[in-house]
Design an enzyme around this catalytic site. Sequence first.
Site, PDB file in Angstrom:
ATOM      1  CB  SER A  46      -0.929   0.003   1.212  1.00 37.21           C
ATOM      2  OG  SER A  46      -0.178  -0.046   2.403  1.00 37.21           O
ATOM      3  CG  HIS A  47       2.372   3.256   2.521  1.00 39.21           C
ATOM      4  ND1 HIS A  47       1.415   2.462   3.121  1.00 39.21           N
ATOM      5  CD2 HIS A  47       1.995   4.537   2.749  1.00 39.21           C
ATOM      6  CE1 HIS A  47       0.518   3.227   3.701  1.00 39.21           C
ATOM      7  NE2 HIS A  47       0.826   4.491   3.491  1.00 39.21           N
ATOM      8  CD  GLU A 187      -5.960  -3.097   3.634  1.00 37.37           C
ATOM      9  OE1 GLU A 187      -6.705  -4.018   3.309  1.00 37.37           O
ATOM     10  OE2 GLU A 187      -4.747  -3.067   3.366  1.00 37.37           O
TER      11      GLU A 187
HETATM   12  P1  NDP Z   1      -1.595  -2.425  10.266  1.00 41.08           P
HETATM   13  O1  NDP Z   1      -2.863  -2.442  11.045  1.00 41.08           O
HETATM   14  O2  NDP Z   1      -1.462  -3.340   9.125  1.00 41.08           O
HETATM   15  O3  NDP Z   1      -0.360  -2.722  11.232  1.00 41.08           O
HETATM   16  C1  NDP Z   1      -0.090  -1.864  12.307  1.00 41.08           C
HETATM   17  C2  NDP Z   1       1.075  -2.362  13.128  1.00 41.08           C
HETATM   18  O4  NDP Z   1       0.662  -3.514  13.864  1.00 41.08           O
HETATM   19  C3  NDP Z   1       2.273  -2.785  12.303  1.00 41.08           C
HETATM   20  O5  NDP Z   1       3.432  -2.369  12.966  1.00 41.08           O
HETATM   21  C4  NDP Z   1       2.166  -4.306  12.282  1.00 41.08           C
HETATM   22  O6  NDP Z   1       3.431  -4.958  12.158  1.00 41.08           O
HETATM   23  C5  NDP Z   1       1.562  -4.568  13.624  1.00 41.08           C
HETATM   24  N1  NDP Z   1       0.775  -5.802  13.677  1.00 41.08           N
HETATM   25  C6  NDP Z   1      -0.163  -6.216  12.791  1.00 41.08           C
HETATM   26  N2  NDP Z   1      -0.685  -7.375  13.203  1.00 41.08           N
HETATM   27  C7  NDP Z   1      -0.061  -7.698  14.358  1.00 41.08           C
HETATM   28  C8  NDP Z   1      -0.167  -8.785  15.260  1.00 41.08           C
HETATM   29  N3  NDP Z   1      -1.015  -9.778  15.050  1.00 41.08           N
HETATM   30  N4  NDP Z   1       0.630  -8.791  16.342  1.00 41.08           N
HETATM   31  C9  NDP Z   1       1.497  -7.781  16.578  1.00 41.08           C
HETATM   32  N5  NDP Z   1       1.650  -6.730  15.763  1.00 41.08           N
HETATM   33  C10 NDP Z   1       0.865  -6.693  14.663  1.00 41.08           C
HETATM   34  O7  NDP Z   1      -1.254  -0.936   9.768  1.00 41.08           O
HETATM   35  P2  NDP Z   1      -2.228   0.268   9.366  1.00 41.08           P
HETATM   36  O8  NDP Z   1      -3.197  -0.226   8.358  1.00 41.08           O
HETATM   37  O9  NDP Z   1      -2.772   0.905  10.590  1.00 41.08           O
HETATM   38  O10 NDP Z   1      -1.184   1.282   8.689  1.00 41.08           O
HETATM   39  C11 NDP Z   1      -0.523   0.898   7.487  1.00 41.08           C
HETATM   40  C12 NDP Z   1       0.513   1.891   7.083  1.00 41.08           C
HETATM   41  O11 NDP Z   1      -0.096   3.060   6.584  1.00 41.08           O
HETATM   42  C13 NDP Z   1       1.480   2.360   8.167  1.00 41.08           C
HETATM   43  O12 NDP Z   1       2.796   2.063   7.696  1.00 41.08           O
HETATM   44  C14 NDP Z   1       1.282   3.861   8.260  1.00 41.08           C
HETATM   45  O13 NDP Z   1       2.473   4.606   8.486  1.00 41.08           O
HETATM   46  C15 NDP Z   1       0.733   4.172   6.889  1.00 41.08           C
HETATM   47  N6  NDP Z   1      -0.069   5.391   6.872  1.00 41.08           N
HETATM   48  C16 NDP Z   1       0.461   6.539   6.329  1.00 41.08           C
HETATM   49  C17 NDP Z   1      -0.260   7.713   6.303  1.00 41.08           C
HETATM   50  C18 NDP Z   1       0.336   8.979   5.761  1.00 41.08           C
HETATM   51  O14 NDP Z   1      -0.340   9.989   5.781  1.00 41.08           O
HETATM   52  N7  NDP Z   1       1.553   8.989   5.304  1.00 41.08           N
HETATM   53  C19 NDP Z   1      -1.653   7.764   6.811  1.00 41.08           C
HETATM   54  C20 NDP Z   1      -2.096   6.522   7.410  1.00 41.08           C
HETATM   55  C21 NDP Z   1      -1.341   5.375   7.415  1.00 41.08           C
HETATM   56  P3  NDP Z   1       3.862  -5.691  10.763  1.00 41.08           P
HETATM   57  O15 NDP Z   1       4.209  -4.570   9.831  1.00 41.08           O
HETATM   58  O16 NDP Z   1       5.002  -6.569  11.105  1.00 41.08           O
HETATM   59  O17 NDP Z   1       2.649  -6.460  10.307  1.00 41.08           O
END
Ligand code: NDP
Length: 337
Positions: A46-47, A187
Amino acid sequence: MTDVQMTLDEVHALTMRCLVAHGCDEANAGAVADVITAAERDGCHSHGLMRVAGYVATLKSGKVNGHANPTVEHIAPAVVRVQGDAGFAPLAHARGRSALIDTVKTQGIAAMSLVNIHHFAALWSEVEPIAEQGLCAMACVSYKPAVIPAGGTKPLYGTNPLAFGWPRRNHPPMIFDQASSVMARGEVMLAAREGKELPPGVGVDADGQPTTDPDKVLEGALLAFGGHKGSSIAMMIELFAGALIGECLSFEAAERDNNDGGPPQGGELIIAMDPNHFGDADGWADHAEKLFARIEAQDGARLPSSRRYKNREQSLSAGVSVSSKVHEQILQMCAQG
Ligand code: NDP
């Protein structure tokens, strides 16, 4: 359509080519290509390359300065400010990072504000290089309104991600990086495209009524994760990345934005700490490992970032699989530049 297999070098080169074709200089294009390649490498599609279209849109509309020359200054002994010169965030980060790290190592704690930047990336790629230097780091950034304050009906906060990195001695840093909304907007768009219903509790329609229809949520708003608790974190991020550093709040960013499909102008805050300055220089690292070990000892539990690191290991040897639609779109943009 089958996916396209690419090496990481090819991902980087394609991104550079496309951005340069649309007027970006090598320094800015290279910094953006670094974060896009890292996202593809770690399986954060997604990024990754799917963001190139948004970056190009801002170059075409003239909103972003493809020749930005970010400058770095100390505005207080422990506060570094990067003036982004209306460019993309990655070069501003690359320019400011060493000043932040040096300051944290002497002061124990320091912050870096980035102003007049356009942010479109995942935050983990910004805290990871700081944590790799043995420091803790937190980063937060706002965007344009997409999330309603708890109990309200209208979007006010951005999806406002918060990332946190913790350094580890014999492992890569532990990092979590999460949006303040229940589900990332990307998503929801994917669900809309695939005609899938959303789980309850993701968002509301334009009248503020709960709905599981992704199209209606896109017209309406997302909810913050954890009700009022996530809502307060989203608010804190508005304050840190906006009011604190003299940058715009999400609703102000939207008012100024030309809606070209790319990131609005805004700010970002990073706070970093050197654990060697907090009273347990000899013990903090092993102490933290005790916590991590107990998390990992539980069936089904894992550390945040472990998924990314596993993907990274594989991509470094086997390359990455890229959506042929996204690949084709970038080739077309290269030709149009
Ligand atoms: P997710 O909900 O996919 O994941 C959030 C965090 O939780 C990650 O660090 C992930 O680690 C961790 N995680 C996920 N599942 C588990 C689990 N079962 N146990 C432990 N840790 C877990 O991310 P979001 O959808 O909330 O965000 C996605 C991305 O979007 C981020 O990188 C964010 O910076 C980016 N974003 C950027 C914006 C911008 O304006 N630039 C705006 C909004 C979001 P892992 O990666 O290892 O799965």
